[in-house]
Design an enzyme around this catalytic site. Sequence first.
Site, PDB file in Angstrom:
ATOM      1  N   ASN A  45       0.852  -1.269  -0.162  1.00  0.00           N
ATOM      2  CA  ASN A  45      -0.004   0.037  -0.095  1.00  0.00           C
ATOM      3  C   ASN A  45       0.876   1.031  -0.115  1.00  0.00           C
ATOM      4  OD1 ASN A  45      -2.654   1.079   2.437  1.00  0.00           O
ATOM      5  ND2 ASN A  45      -2.259   1.657   0.136  1.00  0.00           N
ATOM      6  N   CYS A  63      -5.070   6.128   8.010  1.00  0.00           N
ATOM      7  CA  CYS A  63      -4.357   4.836   7.262  1.00  0.00           C
ATOM      8  C   CYS A  63      -3.703   4.402   8.039  1.00  0.00           C
ATOM      9  CB  CYS A  63      -3.765   5.531   5.987  1.00  0.00           C
ATOM     10  SG  CYS A  63      -2.847   4.556   5.119  1.00  0.00           S
ATOM     11  N   GLY A  64      -3.732   3.021   8.029  1.00  0.00           N
ATOM     12  CA  GLY A  64      -3.028   2.007   9.078  1.00  0.00           C
ATOM     13  C   GLY A  64      -1.743   1.771   8.356  1.00  0.00           C
ATOM     14  N   ASN A  73     -12.481   5.320   9.819  1.00  0.00           N
ATOM     15  CA  ASN A  73     -12.739   5.394   8.561  1.00  0.00           C
ATOM     16  C   ASN A  73     -13.852   4.150   8.112  1.00  0.00           C
ATOM     17  OD1 ASN A  73     -10.755   3.958   8.450  1.00  0.00           O
ATOM     18  ND2 ASN A  73     -10.104   4.385   6.481  1.00  0.00           N
ATOM     19  N   ASN A 103     -15.130   1.753   2.237  1.00  0.00           N
ATOM     20  CA  ASN A 103     -14.114   0.804   1.784  1.00  0.00           C
ATOM     21  C   ASN A 103     -15.000  -0.706   2.029  1.00  0.00           C
ATOM     22  OD1 ASN A 103     -11.448   2.579   2.147  1.00  0.00           O
ATOM     23  ND2 ASN A 103     -12.463   2.803   4.069  1.00  0.00           N
ATOM     24  N   GLU A 135     -10.547  -0.047  -2.022  1.00  0.00           N
ATOM     25  CA  GLU A 135     -10.568   1.177  -1.113  1.00  0.00           C
ATOM     26  C   GLU A 135     -11.399   2.406  -1.649  1.00  0.00           C
ATOM     27  OE1 GLU A 135      -7.024   3.247   1.576  1.00  0.00           O
ATOM     28  OE2 GLU A 135      -6.640   1.887  -0.061  1.00  0.00           O
ATOM     29  N   CYS A 147      -4.815  -2.413   2.841  1.00  0.00           N
ATOM     30  CA  CYS A 147      -5.608  -1.411   3.326  1.00  0.00           C
ATOM     31  C   CYS A 147      -5.566  -1.789   4.810  1.00  0.00           C
ATOM     32  CB  CYS A 147      -6.987  -1.176   2.974  1.00  0.00           C
ATOM     33  SG  CYS A 147      -7.803   0.061   3.960  1.00  0.00           S
TER      34      CYS A 147
END
Length: 332
Positions: A13, A82-83, A172, A209, A227, A236
Amino acid sequence: MAVKMIKVHGSGNDFYLLDQTQFQAPLSDADLKQLAINICKRDGAGLYDGADGVLVVDKSEHPQVLGRMRVINADGTEASMCGNGLRTVARYLGTQNSQEDFRVQTMYADLKVQAVADFAAHVPAYSVEISPVTFDAQTLGMHANNDATTIINEKIPALSADLKFSAVAVPNPHLIAFVDHDTLVGPELGRIGEWMNDGKNQIFPDGVNVSFVEVLGPNSIFVRTFERGVGFTNACGTAMSASSLMYVLLHQESTDFNQEIHVTNPGGMVKTVVHQGADEEYWMELIGNATFVRIVTLPLEDALQGDYSPVTATETGEQVAYEDFVANLAKA
C-alpha cells in the site's frame, strides 16, 4: 521551491510521504489535493509508478505527540485514517526524533506507535494502534435495511442476495463480508466496491471501503479490499484491522481477543491483535513493514503541473529486501 518526498509502503500500500516542516509555510489544501492527484496517477502518468496517496506530516501541538499525519487519497480526497501509512510515518518520525515508542496525531485520535523487531533483514516493522471503533450507522454514513442503526453479519438485499455484511468504522468506514475463495477472487468485490463509491448510491453516499475476507485457518485470514478514493489496493491497514475485529467477533471457533492474527493480502502480510477494554471498547494493533523505497526531489511548481522531468531520486534498496520477504512467505 524544491520538494523532497519519500516513496514508502506498508504491505504494498504505497504513498509519497511529504514532510511539511521542510517549507517556510505549509502547502494549502488545494495544493496538497492537486499534488496528490498528479503524482499518484498510475500507468506512467504519475511520478514514477504512482501511489495510493500522499502522507502529509506536520508538527503537532498536542502534548507527548511527535507529529501529525494527514492522508490525501489518489483522487484528492482526504481519508480520516490509514494504518499502513501510519506505520511508515511512525518510522519517519521515530528516526527523526530518535524515539521508538510515542504517539502520532491523526484526524480523530492520537495513536500509539512502536518500533518492533524487523520482519526480515532490511524489512523494518512497526506496531500501530487502530482506533476508535464504532458500529453506528450515522457515524458510518450508512443508510441500509430501513435505516438500521447497525449492520453486523446481515444481508443487505440491495447489495447482494447471498452475502452477509458487517459495517464498522475504525474510524474510516468499512463494509466487510466473509466469503469463500471463489468469491474472494471473483468480480463481485469490484462490482460492489465501484457501486458503493460512485457518489450516487443511497447506501453509502460518501463512499465506503469494501473488503472480502477468507478464513484460511486458526488465527489466519486473507483480506482483499476495494478502497474508497483508490480502488483495488495491495493492502489497506484499517481494512485488515476492521476485518480482524469482525473475525474475532464472528469466528471465535478460530480466533479470540488478544491473539496474534496472521493477515495475508495481495501485497504481503501483516499481524493484528484485537483488544477489548473494560468498557467494552475495541482497539487493534496493526503490525507490519514500514518500507522506504526511494527519496525523490523535484521543484514544487513542476510537481503541481505534472512535470517530472527535473526529478532526482535515490533508491534505498529496501524494496528488494521486501520482495525477497514476500517471496519467502509464498514458500512457507
